[in-house]
Design an enzyme around this catalytic site. Structure first.
Site, PDB file in Angstrom:
ATOM      1  N   ILE A  50      -8.153   1.355   0.381  1.00 30.14           N
ATOM      2  CA  ILE A  50      -6.790   1.863   0.426  1.00 30.14           C
ATOM      3  C   ILE A  50      -5.890   0.711   0.862  1.00 30.14           C
ATOM      4  O   ILE A  50      -6.361  -0.265   1.448  1.00 30.14           O
ATOM      5  CB  ILE A  50      -6.651   3.078   1.372  1.00 30.14           C
ATOM      6  CG1 ILE A  50      -7.196   2.768   2.769  1.00 30.14           C
ATOM      7  CG2 ILE A  50      -7.353   4.292   0.788  1.00 30.14           C
ATOM      8  CD1 ILE A  50      -7.085   3.942   3.742  1.00 30.14           C
ATOM      9  N   ASP A  51      -4.607   0.820   0.563  1.00 31.32           N
ATOM     10  CA  ASP A  51      -3.682  -0.280   0.820  1.00 31.32           C
ATOM     11  C   ASP A  51      -3.591  -0.619   2.309  1.00 31.32           C
ATOM     12  O   ASP A  51      -3.868   0.214   3.175  1.00 31.32           O
ATOM     13  CB  ASP A  51      -2.290   0.077   0.302  1.00 31.32           C
ATOM     14  CG  ASP A  51      -2.246   0.257  -1.196  1.00 31.32           C
ATOM     15  OD1 ASP A  51      -3.103  -0.319  -1.890  1.00 31.32           O
ATOM     16  OD2 ASP A  51      -1.347   0.983  -1.677  1.00 31.32           O
ATOM     17  N   LYS A  52      -3.150  -1.825   2.584  1.00 28.29           N
ATOM     18  CA  LYS A  52      -3.004  -2.318   3.951  1.00 28.29           C
ATOM     19  C   LYS A  52      -2.211  -1.353   4.825  1.00 28.29           C
ATOM     20  O   LYS A  52      -2.602  -1.064   5.961  1.00 28.29           O
ATOM     21  CB  LYS A  52      -2.319  -3.691   3.928  1.00 28.29           C
ATOM     22  CG  LYS A  52      -1.969  -4.243   5.301  1.00 28.29           C
ATOM     23  CD  LYS A  52      -1.203  -5.548   5.187  1.00 28.29           C
ATOM     24  CE  LYS A  52      -0.762  -6.049   6.551  1.00 28.29           C
ATOM     25  NZ  LYS A  52       0.030  -7.315   6.457  1.00 28.29           N
ATOM     26  N   THR A  88      -1.511   1.838   4.182  1.00 34.97           N
ATOM     27  CA  THR A  88      -1.929   3.230   4.056  1.00 34.97           C
ATOM     28  C   THR A  88      -2.997   3.489   5.105  1.00 34.97           C
ATOM     29  O   THR A  88      -3.873   2.657   5.327  1.00 34.97           O
ATOM     30  CB  THR A  88      -2.500   3.503   2.652  1.00 34.97           C
ATOM     31  OG1 THR A  88      -1.482   3.279   1.679  1.00 34.97           O
ATOM     32  CG2 THR A  88      -2.993   4.937   2.528  1.00 34.97           C
ATOM     33  N   ARG A 121       1.852   5.761  -5.143  1.00 36.24           N
ATOM     34  CA  ARG A 121       3.124   5.070  -4.962  1.00 36.24           C
ATOM     35  C   ARG A 121       3.841   4.872  -6.295  1.00 36.24           C
ATOM     36  O   ARG A 121       5.059   5.095  -6.404  1.00 36.24           O
ATOM     37  CB  ARG A 121       2.883   3.732  -4.269  1.00 36.24           C
ATOM     38  CG  ARG A 121       2.270   3.861  -2.879  1.00 36.24           C
ATOM     39  CD  ARG A 121       1.731   2.544  -2.360  1.00 36.24           C
ATOM     40  NE  ARG A 121       2.792   1.564  -2.191  1.00 36.24           N
ATOM     41  CZ  ARG A 121       2.561   0.281  -1.914  1.00 36.24           C
ATOM     42  NH1 ARG A 121       1.314  -0.181  -1.815  1.00 36.24           N
ATOM     43  NH2 ARG A 121       3.566  -0.556  -1.771  1.00 36.24           N
TER      44      ARG A 121
END
Length: 308
Positions: free
Chosen positions: A141-143, A145, A243
């Protein structure tokens, strides 16, 4: 030491993709790793010829040679970074990733990541399928998130979870705060996503060239200032999927500096308000369905009260 695998295509596999056939016959190799090998020079040949594409349709009698590169020495070190562990056993680890923590190292940046933390916690007990920079990592998962993420301790668990991710049977439910009111309380976004043609770090809806991406959403609460608290369930798992999809339909995530507006600032808000709430899958050993829920982070709870 390098290892070579030789395969001969049977009649039942004629016409199938090169990467698909190799993945079916080499169960200890992940599909993504196989695709990487095909793209690299002098790793995968068909009848002695290198340079075939991953989608190349094989023929009956084709002889495939796979040259597995020698393992590289590990370039990353364990670090004593605290982990919020939701579950752990001999096969896997489910963690609640905090905001601001990168999942895995990249070239030139080998420290202060989730991988460094799990290496310290698990030692050598991590799957190696995704290479030396991503031990144990089956998804990410994104930094900025937060939330549930599973780490695999062995290759068998990694392969089992990878198959579930490819089959879209993993339950991944997120919570987000987005701009603007909805005309409908729930819906489905089925729009292909691909790499942005200009900014290679971004993704966008690409109807002609993108990969299929499906996000199901529903409104949980209408907040003040035209913000909404929503739940998103991923049917597919493309990079930046929620997103990109929410921005595409006019509801970018609050705090998203990449896909959202920058005219509204919230004090101390770092990155998008997106939380991986629920993660559910079939356990690789017990074959039982398991589901984990990561509590909303404190900053998210405060925002809901501020905007409510």
């Amino acid at each position: 030491m390098k290892r070579t695998i030789n395969l001969k295509i049977e009649e039942c596999d004629a016409g199938k993709r090169l990467d698909q056939v190799i993945a079916a016959k080499c169960m200890n190799l992940s599909r993504s790793y196989i695709q990487k090998l095909i793209k690299e020079e002098n790793c995968v040949s068909v009848n002695g010829n290198f340079g075939k594409k991953t989608k190349y349709p094989v023929s009956f009698g084709d002889e495939i040679c796979i040259r597995l590169p020698a393992p590289k020495s590990l370039e990353i070190e364990p670090q004593n970074i605290p982990l919020d562990i939701l579950y752990e056993d001999a096969d896997l680890l489910v963690v609640n990733k905090p905001k601001g923590l990168v999942v895995h190292p990249a070239n030139g940046h080998y420290c202060d990541t989730l991988v460094n933390a799990v290496m310290y916690h698990c030692g050598t007990h991590l799957s190696g399928i995704n290479g030396v920079l991503r031990p144990g990592i089956v998804h990410r998962i994104d930094k900025d998130t937060t939330g549930s993420l599973v780490v695999c301790k062995n290759d068998n668990a990694h392969l089992c979870l990878s198959k579930q991710f490819r089959a879209h049977t993993i339950n991944r439910t997120y919570r987000a705060i987005v701009y603007n009111n909805f005309s409908e309380e729930e819906g489905t976004i089925d729009k292909p996503i691909g790499r942005h043609p200009v900014d290679r770090k971004k993704r966008k809806v690409m109807p002609e060239t993108g990969k299929r991406a499906v996000t199901h959403y529903r409104v949980l609460d209408h907040l003040n200032h035209k913000f909404n608290y929503i739940e998103c369930r991923l049917e597919t798992g493309r990079t930046h999927q929620i997103r990109v999809h929410m921005a595409h339909i006019g509801h970018p995530l609050l705090g998203d500096a990449v896909y959202g507006p920058d005219n509204v600032k919230f004090k101390d808000l770092q990155g998008q308000t997106l939380h991986a709430k629920t993660l559910g899958f079939v356990h690789p050993t017990s074959d039982e369905y398991m589901s984990f829920n990561a509590p909303l982070p404190e900053y998210f709870e405060k925002l809901l009260k501020t905007l409510g």
